[in-house]
Design a protein around this motif. Structure first.
Motif, mmCIF file in Angstrom:
data_model
loop_
_atom_site.group_PDB
_atom_site.id
_atom_site.type_symbol
_atom_site.label_atom_id
_atom_site.label_comp_id
_atom_site.label_asym_id
_atom_site.label_seq_id
_atom_site.Cartn_x
_atom_site.Cartn_y
_atom_site.Cartn_z
ATOM 1 N N ASN A 86 0.702 -1.152 0.008
ATOM 2 C CA ASN A 86 -0.102 -0.187 0.037
ATOM 3 C C ASN A 86 0.890 1.293 -0.048
ATOM 4 O O ASN A 86 0.555 2.371 -0.656
ATOM 5 C CB ASN A 86 -0.774 -0.011 1.289
ATOM 6 C CG ASN A 86 -2.128 -0.819 0.647
ATOM 7 O OD1 ASN A 86 -2.333 -1.257 -0.124
ATOM 8 N ND2 ASN A 86 -2.796 -1.389 2.069
ATOM 9 N N ALA A 90 0.626 4.044 -2.958
ATOM 10 C CA ALA A 90 0.622 5.351 -2.875
ATOM 11 C C ALA A 90 1.824 6.221 -3.129
ATOM 12 O O ALA A 90 1.416 7.528 -3.375
ATOM 13 C CB ALA A 90 0.382 5.713 -1.122
ATOM 14 N N ALA A 149 -5.331 3.137 -1.083
ATOM 15 C CA ALA A 149 -3.826 3.884 -0.914
ATOM 16 C C ALA A 149 -3.488 4.169 -2.348
ATOM 17 O O ALA A 149 -2.798 5.277 -2.160
ATOM 18 C CB ALA A 149 -3.014 2.227 -0.612
ATOM 19 N N ILE A 152 -5.270 7.674 -2.189
ATOM 20 C CA ILE A 152 -4.111 8.591 -1.384
ATOM 21 C C ILE A 152 -2.948 8.857 -1.976
ATOM 22 O O ILE A 152 -2.846 10.363 -1.815
ATOM 23 C CB ILE A 152 -3.952 7.645 0.161
ATOM 24 C CG1 ILE A 152 -5.122 7.737 0.823
ATOM 25 C CG2 ILE A 152 -2.807 8.713 0.951
ATOM 26 C CD1 ILE A 152 -4.973 6.530 2.098
ATOM 27 N N GLY A 153 -2.326 8.123 -2.702
ATOM 28 C CA GLY A 153 -1.191 8.525 -3.566
ATOM 29 C C GLY A 153 -1.672 9.809 -4.650
ATOM 30 O O GLY A 153 -0.688 10.637 -4.630
ATOM 31 N N GLN A 156 -1.881 12.806 -2.864
ATOM 32 C CA GLN A 156 -0.487 13.381 -2.522
ATOM 33 C C GLN A 156 0.030 14.229 -3.749
ATOM 34 O O GLN A 156 0.931 15.060 -3.521
ATOM 35 C CB GLN A 156 0.519 12.207 -2.267
ATOM 36 C CG GLN A 156 1.753 12.630 -1.896
ATOM 37 C CD GLN A 156 2.659 11.666 -1.438
ATOM 38 O OE1 GLN A 156 3.231 11.747 -0.170
ATOM 39 N NE2 GLN A 156 2.974 10.447 -2.373
ATOM 40 N N THR A 170 -2.768 14.009 1.594
ATOM 41 C CA THR A 170 -2.728 12.602 2.192
ATOM 42 C C THR A 170 -3.869 12.271 3.300
ATOM 43 O O THR A 170 -4.619 11.342 2.931
ATOM 44 C CB THR A 170 -1.451 11.985 2.134
ATOM 45 O OG1 THR A 170 -0.886 12.592 3.481
ATOM 46 C CG2 THR A 170 -0.485 12.096 1.207
ATOM 47 N N LEU A 191 4.236 7.246 4.547
ATOM 48 C CA LEU A 191 4.453 7.325 3.178
ATOM 49 C C LEU A 191 5.466 8.663 2.940
ATOM 50 O O LEU A 191 6.111 8.506 1.924
ATOM 51 C CB LEU A 191 3.088 7.684 2.612
ATOM 52 C CG LEU A 191 2.988 8.144 1.269
ATOM 53 C CD1 LEU A 191 3.217 7.123 0.466
ATOM 54 C CD2 LEU A 191 1.441 8.516 0.806
#
Length: 267
Positions: A86, A90, A149, A152-153, A156, A170, A191
């Motif tokens: 994950n 991400a 995940a 969320i990446g 970012q 994030t 991360l």
């Protein structure tokens, strides 16, 4: 090296440590502070890149047990493997898009007015999402799935706009996906290690012609300050975030962005 140069490096390091893992944008704060104090260093870009390593080291120290478990157990089936996969998922969007558009983003968006606008917009988003986010259904990092995940990446990626905040983007994306606050913060911080390390190495490579040994005292002071302050901030935030939430940081962003916009406009 005079005392004022070291003092400015100390201030920059403290601000980096304070802001890197709070959802208030370390890059934005460093750009604004650099404008206010007229920071001059080995090159301001090289200095800002180098002190990020201090903040990264702080996260490694705080989460060393988690990182050790991942290193030892991610090679066989189990929660550690899912955790590692994950983090990789991400990390990929920022790695690909950042490497592709680094120069365009840096040249076009690293501007105090952009920072102020991003601080205000991000602050409004944080307040709105904290108020209307879905109930948390994911209570730990181990429960975050591959699709979440990856999303969320992509969240970012928004942090490439200075003033947005990597941790803010994030964490807020994770909250929208139903991740509990503390789990969202932990995932964001872990991360940060591959993301910030890769970004720092890439930026140092791009700035390689500007690197020399002059200003090493400033870099050293800023690095240590960023490490110590970030260590305290991350430990504090992990203890209190479930109780205080992220709304106060949203109001802070709006206030700072508005005040700095007025200062810049009025000269």
């Amino acid at each position: 090296m005079d005392a004022s140069a070291l003092l400015s490096a100390l201030l920059m390091g403290i601000v980096e440590g304070l802001t890197e893992f709070l959802p208030i944008s370390s890059t934005g704060h460093l750009i604004l502070l650099g404008e206010l104090i007229g920071f001059e260093g080995p090159t301001s870009t090289t200095f800002k890149i180098a002190i990020q390593l201090g903040a990264i080291l702080a996260v490694v120290v705080v989460f060393w047990r988690t990182l050790l478990d991942l290193a030892l157990r991610a090679w066989r089936p189990g929660p550690e493997r899912f955790y590692a996969i994950n983090i990789l998922l991400a990390f990929l969007p920022a790695m690909v898009i950042g490497a592709t558009f680094y120069k365009v983003i840096h040249d076009a968006l690293f501007d105090p007015y952009v920072v102020c606008a991003a601080l205000i917009v991000g602050g409004v988003a944080i307040i709105a999402i904290e108020r209307w986010r879905p109930d948390a259904s994911i209570r730990s990092v181990a429960e975050i799935g591959p699709l979440a995940a990856l999303l969320i990446g992509f969240g970012q990626v928004l942090a490439m706009i200075p003033g947005t905040s990597r941790s803010g983007a994030t964490i807020i994306t994770a909250l929208l996906l139903g991740v509990e606050r503390r789990a969202a913060a932990e995932f964001s911080f872990v991360l940060a290690i591959p993301t910030m390390f890769a970004a720092t190495v890439y930026a140092l490579y791009k700035a390689r012609n500007d690197l020399d040994m002059s200003g090493m005292a400033q870099i050293g002071v800023g690095f240590v300050a960023a490490f110590v302050v970030a260590l305290l901030v991350v430990r504090w935030l992990m203890r209190v975030i479930a109780r205080i939430g992220f709304t106060p940081f949203g109001w802070y962003r709006i206030a700072l962005g508005t005040v700095m916009l007025a200062v810049l406009t009025l000269g």
